[in-house]
Design a protein around this motif. Structure first.
Motif, PDB file in Angstrom:
ATOM      1  N   VAL A   1       0.818  -1.217   0.000  1.00  0.00           N
ATOM      2  CA  VAL A   1       0.000   0.000   0.000  1.00  0.00           C
ATOM      3  C   VAL A   1       0.850   1.265   0.000  1.00  0.00           C
ATOM      4  O   VAL A   1       0.327   2.359  -0.230  1.00  0.00           O
ATOM      5  CB  VAL A   1      -0.968   0.031   1.212  1.00  0.00           C
ATOM      6  N   SER A   2       2.150   1.129   0.231  1.00  0.00           N
ATOM      7  CA  SER A   2       2.989   2.317   0.406  1.00  0.00           C
ATOM      8  C   SER A   2       3.046   3.180  -0.846  1.00  0.00           C
ATOM      9  O   SER A   2       3.086   4.409  -0.751  1.00  0.00           O
ATOM     10  CB  SER A   2       4.403   1.911   0.831  1.00  0.00           C
ATOM     11  N   LEU A   3       3.071   2.570  -2.019  1.00  0.00           N
ATOM     12  CA  LEU A   3       3.184   3.353  -3.242  1.00  0.00           C
ATOM     13  C   LEU A   3       1.929   4.181  -3.483  1.00  0.00           C
ATOM     14  O   LEU A   3       2.002   5.370  -3.800  1.00  0.00           O
ATOM     15  CB  LEU A   3       3.452   2.436  -4.436  1.00  0.00           C
ATOM     16  N   SER A   4       0.760   3.561  -3.310  1.00  0.00           N
ATOM     17  CA  SER A   4      -0.498   4.282  -3.525  1.00  0.00           C
ATOM     18  C   SER A   4      -0.593   5.501  -2.620  1.00  0.00           C
ATOM     19  O   SER A   4      -1.067   6.566  -3.033  1.00  0.00           O
ATOM     20  CB  SER A   4      -1.690   3.354  -3.263  1.00  0.00           C
ATOM     21  N   GLU A   5      -0.135   5.352  -1.396  1.00  0.00           N
ATOM     22  CA  GLU A   5      -0.252   6.438  -0.429  1.00  0.00           C
ATOM     23  C   GLU A   5       0.660   7.611  -0.751  1.00  0.00           C
ATOM     24  O   GLU A   5       0.506   8.695  -0.189  1.00  0.00           O
ATOM     25  CB  GLU A   5       0.055   5.907   0.973  1.00  0.00           C
ATOM     26  N   ARG A   6       1.620   7.417  -1.624  1.00  0.00           N
ATOM     27  CA  ARG A   6       2.534   8.500  -1.970  1.00  0.00           C
ATOM     28  C   ARG A   6       1.985   9.428  -3.052  1.00  0.00           C
ATOM     29  O   ARG A   6       2.584  10.451  -3.349  1.00  0.00           O
ATOM     30  CB  ARG A   6       3.898   7.927  -2.383  1.00  0.00           C
ATOM     31  N   PHE A   7       0.868   9.064  -3.660  1.00  0.00           N
ATOM     32  CA  PHE A   7       0.184   9.982  -4.561  1.00  0.00           C
ATOM     33  C   PHE A   7      -0.631  10.968  -3.723  1.00  0.00           C
ATOM     34  O   PHE A   7      -1.397  10.561  -2.840  1.00  0.00           O
ATOM     35  CB  PHE A   7      -0.738   9.221  -5.514  1.00  0.00           C
TER      36      PHE A   7
END
Length: 401
Positions: free
Chosen positions: A328-334
């Protein structure tokens, strides 16, 4: 300018700031004509014919318009200095002014004069021309470079990367407009608002567009680019396997006066995909990622982007928690996430009605809706894409008048 034609050719050959224009096929052919002005008709006429055929093939009948567009589109040291808010060095400025004087003479070159100097005693095709001062016009255009850009960015709203990381124009860009997209008004407003902030130099978020296939995620991004490109917006499509090139691309775009959407379509990753780490590093806020003229827009059918397997959850509690957090870390960086939900029956039929009306189809509403429902059920999908495919099928079945 009143230059003799061979001398005008010499001035062209001596250009410095705009020298790359000599590689243009029309200007190259014209230069050969000028160099051979006054020679025998047997030598000159074929050169003139080649020049004029190249001008026509480029879609022009006016040498003035062609030369003007060539100059305005030029990627040269003078315009780059202007874009970087640097006062051009006096020697650079003097060189640019000399080149523009020469190019003004070329753009104003009367065909009758060109043919008369060689004494061609035969009927020849001609081109249009008018007097023009490119020195003044280019100075005005340079003030608007943030709207029009320069080089390959001038005329195309959509660009792509090739395998070597070179930015190229998209040959046949999707012409979709926001008015073509039915419903999803809230989603369109969020994307449009964020993009307008980018154009205005305000902080703009990187965006992740998720949702079911065929709901219009990619089309909305392209439609926004088409709406705003004349205000200085360009969209650069980047494939997943090209993500490692992003730092170099951002370095190229940083001093460009235009604003850019880096568009990554249909994004998803396998576990341990190196491209995952590359994009994550960019979104975490590396120096190159914070360029004020670039935002990253990605679409995906997966909210968490990483294809997770049950095997990835094996191990102790700490291992499982780390694995889940990584997905989930990548999605949260948007900075912004917009979800496109699959339309319900009423919304789907509303899209069908609008597309049918735009296409000029004359069907009773009850019949249209019944056929549209059967089409969607056969594909187990109600979506904007299914609605478009249904209308296209109806159009293909129509008999020609």
């Amino acid at each position: 300018m009143g230059k003799k034609l061979p001398k005008l050719a010499l001035h062209l050959r001596a250009m410095t700031v705009f020298r790359s224009l000599l590689d243009d096929p029309v200007l190259r052919a014209l230069t050969r004509c000028l160099e051979n002005a006054g020679s025998s008709a047997d030598r000159f006429v074929p050169l003139y014919g080649e020049f004029l055929s190249r001008l026509y093939a480029a879609g022009y009948v006016s040498l003035t318009d062609y030369t003007r567009d060539l100059v305005f589109d030029s990627d040269n040291p003078y315009i780059r200095a202007m874009c970087a808010d640097r006062t051009p060095d006096k020697l650079l400025l003097d060189g640019a002014m000399l080149d523009l004087e020469t190019l003004s003479a070329v753009a104003s070159l009367d065909p009758d004069r060109l043919l008369a100097e060689t004494n061609v005693n035969m009927q020849m095709a001609k081109y249009e021309v008018r007097k023009i001062n490119l020195t003044n016009e280019y100075a005005e255009r340079a003030k608007q470079v943030g709207q029009y850009g320069y080089g390959i960015f001038t005329r195309c709203p959509m660009l792509r990367l090739n395998s070597a990381g070179q930015v190229l124009p998209v040959g046949n860009p999707d012409p979709v407009r926001l008015s073509d997209l039915v419903d999803y008004e809230r989603e369109k407003a969020v994307i449009l608002g964020n993009t307008q902030a980018l154009l205005e130099g305000k902080p703009a978020a990187n965006m992740l567009l998720t949702g079911d296939a065929g709901t219009g995620k990619s089309s909305t991004v392209k439609a926004v680019a088409n709406e705003l490109w004349q205000q200085g917006l360009r969209i650069l499509e980047v494939r997943k396997e090209q993500l490692h090139l992003l730092p170099e691309v951002l370095a190229q775009l940083r001093e460009n006066p235009l604003k850019f959407i880096l568009f990554i379509d249909d994004l998803s990753f396998e576990t341990n995909d190196d491209n995952f780490s590359a994009l994550k590093a960019m979104l975490e806020g590396s120096v190159t990622a914070k360029s004020r003229n670039v935002a990253i827009y990605a679409t995906s059918n997966r909210r968490h982007l990483v294809k997770e397997r049950f095997a990835d959850r094996e191990g102790d509690e700490i291992h499982r928690r780390d694995a889940m957090q990584e997905t989930v870390s990548l999605s949260e960086r948007f900075g912004l996430q917009v979800t496109f939900q699959r339309p319900d029956k009423a919304t789907y039929l509303n899209i069908v009605r609008r597309l049918a009306e735009d296409a000029g189809l004359q069907l009773e509403d009850q019949d249209l809706c019944a056929q549209a429902e059967r089409f969607a059920l056969a594909r187990s999908s109600r979506s904007a894409r299914a609605a478009r495919q249904f209308i296209d099928e109806l159009l293909s079945r129509q008999k020609n008048p």
